[in-house]
Design an enzyme around this catalytic site. Structure first.
Site, short mmCIF file in Angstrom:
data_model
loop_
_atom_site.label_atom_id
_atom_site.label_comp_id
_atom_site.label_asym_id
_atom_site.label_seq_id
_atom_site.Cartn_x
_atom_site.Cartn_y
_atom_site.Cartn_z
CD GLU A 226 -3.17 -1.41 2.46
OE1 GLU A 226 -4.22 -1.63 2.15
OE2 GLU A 226 -2.00 -1.04 3.61
CD GLU B 102 -3.42 -6.83 4.11
OE1 GLU B 102 -2.39 -6.14 4.33
OE2 GLU B 102 -2.84 -7.35 3.33
#
Length: 260
Positions: A111, A131
């Site tokens: 990210e 995740e």
């Protein structure tokens, strides 16, 4: 700043290197420090381009520091002025940012790279959003990734947590260029110097318009540009640089950009 967040200034280019062994994971304190660095970059009129990189060649960044979380860092804690990694939520950052990815960009590290405008990576780099396996949301990637690469490819990465190597990342347009490790920073610096010599007011307008247009129709965005309702566009159209561009073209010479 510190031994963890290292800054190097080369003319109008700022280099920020994260050096946090073993995996360049980011805890709350590091995120806040990075945020202050990027905020200072944003607000310094003499700086025009930033490069974000990390130390070592195994991990670009493993993202959120789970060890620090186990020691008490809350996942919804204070990440600082720019959100996680200091970059992805920094408001009004209207200057080009280049990510030089060398190694694995995992979760929040992925990210962080997505928060840049240009991404160069080494041949052995790889990207993943694990995740899903921890039963949590890759929040920023879920927002950004489907806008950067084909929807079904983004969903594949988000749903499965699988790895994407550098060659596949380039094939889908996730990265601009794949380079040998020893060529990576040289390429990022070459591009940074080229951009630093360009028109900063135009870059600011490009970034503001592109950011705002994500939530607008084409015609609404065009109307807002025409009516000079973007602050950066309004400044640009009345600027010395705007006049200099036309004058330099007419005089068949290189323009001299002053950022005003």
């Amino acid at each position: 700043m510190s031994e963890v967040v290292k800054l190097r200034r080369d003319g109008a280019v700022l280099e920020l290197e994260l050096d946090r062994p073993k995996a360049n994971a980011i805890d709350l304190a590091t995120s806040r420090e990075m945020g202050e660095a990027f905020k200072a970059f944003r607000d310094d009129p003499d700086l025009r381009v930033a490069i974000v990189s990390t130390a070592g060649d195994r991990f670009f960044s493993a993202g959120w520091d789970l060890k620090s979380a186990a020691d008490g860092d809350a996942v919804d804690g204070d990440y600082g002025v720019g959100g996680f990694g200091g970059l992805q939520e920094l408001r009004d950052l209207n200057k080009p940012v280049i990510a030089a990815v060398n190694g694995m960009a995992v979760g929040g590290g992925f990210e962080l790279a997505l928060s840049a405008d240009l991404i160069y990576c080494s041949e052995h780099s790889s990207f993943a959003l694990p995740e899903i396996r921890a039963g949590t949301l890759a929040d920023a990637a879920t927002v950004k990734l489907p806008k950067r690469i084909p929807y079904h490819v983004a969903m594949d990465l988000l749903f499965t947590g699988r790895w994407m190597d550098a060659q596949e990342a380039q094939r889908w347009g996730l990265v601009n260029e794949v380079l040998a490790s020893d060529k990576l920073m040289a390429r990022a610096r070459e591009t940074a110097r080229m951009l630093a010599s360009g028109p900063p007011l135009v870059f600011a307008s490009i970034k503001e318009v592109a950011r705002a247009a994500e939530a607008m129709t084409f015609q609404d965005a065009m109307n807002k540009i025409t009516k000079r309702q973007f602050a950066s566009v309004d400044v640009l159209y009345d600027s010395e640089d705007n006049k200099e561009g036309a004058l330099a073209f007419a005089e068949k010479r290189d323009p001299v950009w002053k950022g005003r």
